[in-house]
Design a protein around this motif. Structure first.
Motif, PDB file in Angstrom:
ATOM      1  N   UNK A 137       0.826  -1.211   0.000  1.00 27.95           N
ATOM      2  CA  UNK A 137       0.000   0.000   0.000  1.00 27.95           C
ATOM      3  C   UNK A 137       0.858   1.257   0.000  1.00 27.95           C
ATOM      4  N   UNK A 138       1.879   1.262   0.847  1.00 29.00           N
ATOM      5  CA  UNK A 138       2.767   2.426   0.877  1.00 29.00           C
ATOM      6  C   UNK A 138       3.510   2.585  -0.443  1.00 29.00           C
ATOM      7  N   UNK A 139       3.894   1.466  -1.056  1.00 29.06           N
ATOM      8  CA  UNK A 139       4.554   1.536  -2.354  1.00 29.06           C
ATOM      9  C   UNK A 139       3.657   2.118  -3.427  1.00 29.06           C
ATOM     10  N   UNK A 140       2.384   1.710  -3.431  1.00 29.24           N
ATOM     11  CA  UNK A 140       1.435   2.261  -4.401  1.00 29.24           C
ATOM     12  C   UNK A 140       1.245   3.755  -4.171  1.00 29.24           C
ATOM     13  N   UNK A 141       1.134   4.148  -2.891  1.00 33.93           N
ATOM     14  CA  UNK A 141       0.983   5.569  -2.576  1.00 33.93           C
ATOM     15  C   UNK A 141       2.193   6.376  -3.054  1.00 33.93           C
ATOM     16  N   UNK A 142       3.392   5.856  -2.804  1.00 32.14           N
ATOM     17  CA  UNK A 142       4.596   6.556  -3.247  1.00 32.14           C
ATOM     18  C   UNK A 142       4.705   6.571  -4.767  1.00 32.14           C
TER      19      UNK A 142
END
Length: 499
Positions: A243-248
């Motif tokens: 999720x954090x990777x997608x956000x970044x």
């Protein structure tokens, strides 16, 4: 449904033309473009129609506010809908593959509401921070952002359900309504707020059709959304690096623009939106060139990659020897890299064509010489970004979510730092995203190659959550007993090392 035509027997007339060797590949590629880049296409078509039909009526200032409202809405919406939609897509896909189909409608509804609420908070924060006014534009911007977030979530969930045909139909109906409303408003004396609501109407219709379709197929929400919310939250926490990777990844596309928007050279529209049109318009054209990679990767994943993974799973079900498993992993790697290199080659051809067309585009768009240089560098940067995207897809395929997060963090940080430093040194340019994409592409490709070569180890041990998760998390991932016995010894070794 898949994007492939597995059975075309008995087709004649128009069916033969649409599904045969002549138009079949074109039709599938067009469908993949709509599925992977539909919201982008909404922005392009809507802004083009509005600019052509409304500029004599509203004037340049109102058109600029309208354009920035749509841009800000479709910039804000994916920040929440991207991670939530990815997790919801995984949950509904797993539920359908398990054969029960429970909580599909509930998960979809919770994900849509959750993404809408988070996007609403972000949109309100933007309005308060920038001082967006009049209030009518601020309110319409908030509602358009919510609708866009639900649209992104609907795309993710229906892709997880493989409801491609209905997704394209619902999207087409919604966009047709938006266009009809905008053209009908052009005959009157519409305000900026009214045109935004016309655009929001079509997006809302598309979302409504998607929710109704899922409810019809899976029984509708049964009144209690708590289990779905709990499952969605638990899955989000378990895959927090994804999720954090997608956000970044989403922020990385915009961070260079944010630096220029709020820099000394940034402009402010009459409604209060920050922007820098000299850079935004150029990079908007450059980013459109990556759409073929998105579409090709979807077709590739839905076709050859799925078949190669099924070959590996078939070897597992047959309880094959380790040598046979390694052979299937080698075939998977060969299939993946052949497809990836083909996509890279196509993307390189598109980039080369746009670079050669840069003088013509500069003349058509009345760009300056500085924008001409930015366009060429930006197209090359987007080509390098496509390598980051394809390598990231391979990392996710291998369940290397943490490495995927590192790649996106590297891209985001490099783009942010380079944008700030080069802006102070050279002024506005596209060299920042070029350098960030170049560095990230090199690391992403190396990590993806290493991950795919150890696919069997990652599936059994390295990324097997059931070996390291708590007891409450085991209910989401349970291996068959014979597989557990096969990897028990390796699991104990890895557990001791991690301890």
């Amino acid at each position: 449904m898949t994007l492939r035509d597995t059975d075309t027997t008995g087709q004649n007339g128009i069916g033969w033309w649409l599904h045969g060797a002549l138009l079949g590949p074109i039709r599938r590629f067009g469908a993949a473009i709509i599925i992977t880049a539909g919201p982008w296409l909404v922005t392009v078509v809507a802004l083009a129609i509005i600019s052509i039909s409304m500029q004599p009526v509203l004037g340049n200032a109102a058109i600029e506010d309208l354009r920035l409202t749509v841009v800000y809405a479709f910039c804000t919406a994916p920040l929440a809908a991207g991670p939530i939609g990815a997790i919801a897509s995984r949950l509904v896909r797993r539920s359908v593959e398990d054969g029960d189909g429970t909580l599909v409608s509930e998960v979809f509804l919770v994900a849509a509401i959750g993404s809408g609420l988070i996007t609403q908070a972000l949109a309100v924060l933007i309005c308060m921070s920038l001082g967006i006014e009049p209030i009518g534009i601020a309110v319409s911007f908030v509602f358009l952002s919510i609708s866009a977030a639900m649209l992104w979530t609907s795309f993710a969930v229906l892709i997880g359900l493989r409801a491609f045909r209905f997704l394209i139909s619902a999207f087409s109906i919604g966009m047709a309504i938006s266009v009809i409303c905008i053209l009908a408003a052009a005959t009157q004396q519409p305000t900026t707020e009214f045109l935004i609501w016309c655009f929001t109407a079509g997006v809302t219709v598309c979302v409504t059709l998607c929710i109704a379709h899922v409810n019809r197929l899976h029984g509708g929400a049964r009144g209690n959304l708590r289990p779905a919310a709990t499952a969605l939250f638990d899955e989000t926490m378990r895959h927090r690096h994804l999720c954090l990777g997608i956000l970044l990844a989403l922020c990385s596309v915009w961070v260079d623009k944010w630096v220029f928007w709020f820099g000394a050279d940034g402009d402010t529209s009459s409604a209060g939106f920050r922007h820098f049109s000299a850079y935004d318009s150029v990079m908007f054209i450059a980013h459109l060139s990556i759409i073929p990679s998105f579409a090709a990767m979807l077709l590739f994943h839905d076709g050859e990659i799925t078949e190669a993974i099924e070959d590996f799973r078939r070897a597992l079900r047959d309880r094959s020897t380790y040598t046979t498993l390694r052979q299937s992993v080698d075939r998977l790697g060969q299939t993946v890299w052949q497809g990836v290199f083909k996509i890279v080659f196509v993307q390189a051809a598109v980039a080369a064509g746009l670079v050669l067309m840069a003088p013509l585009l500069t003349r058509m768009m009345t760009f300056s010489f500085a924008q001409f240089l930015m366009l060429q560098v930006g197209v090359i940067a987007v080509f390098l970004h496509s390598i980051v995207y394809l390598s990231s897809a391979v990392l996710i395929l291998c369940s290397r979510n943490r490495t995927f997060f590192y790649v996106q963090f590297l891209f985001f940080g490099a783009n942010l730092v380079a944008s700030v430093v080069l802006y102070e040194w050279l002024g506005v340019s596209a060299y920042a995203i070029f350098l960030a994409a170049l560095i990230s592409a090199a690391f992403a490709f190396i990590w993806a190659y290493r991950a795919l070569s150890h696919y069997d180890f990652l599936i059994f041990v390295g990324e097997n959550d059931s070996l390291y998760s708590t007891e409450t998390e085991l209910r989401y991932f349970v291996l068959p007993p014979w597989v557990e016995r096969r990897v028990e010894k390796l699991g104990k070794i890895m557990a001791k090392r991690r301890t």
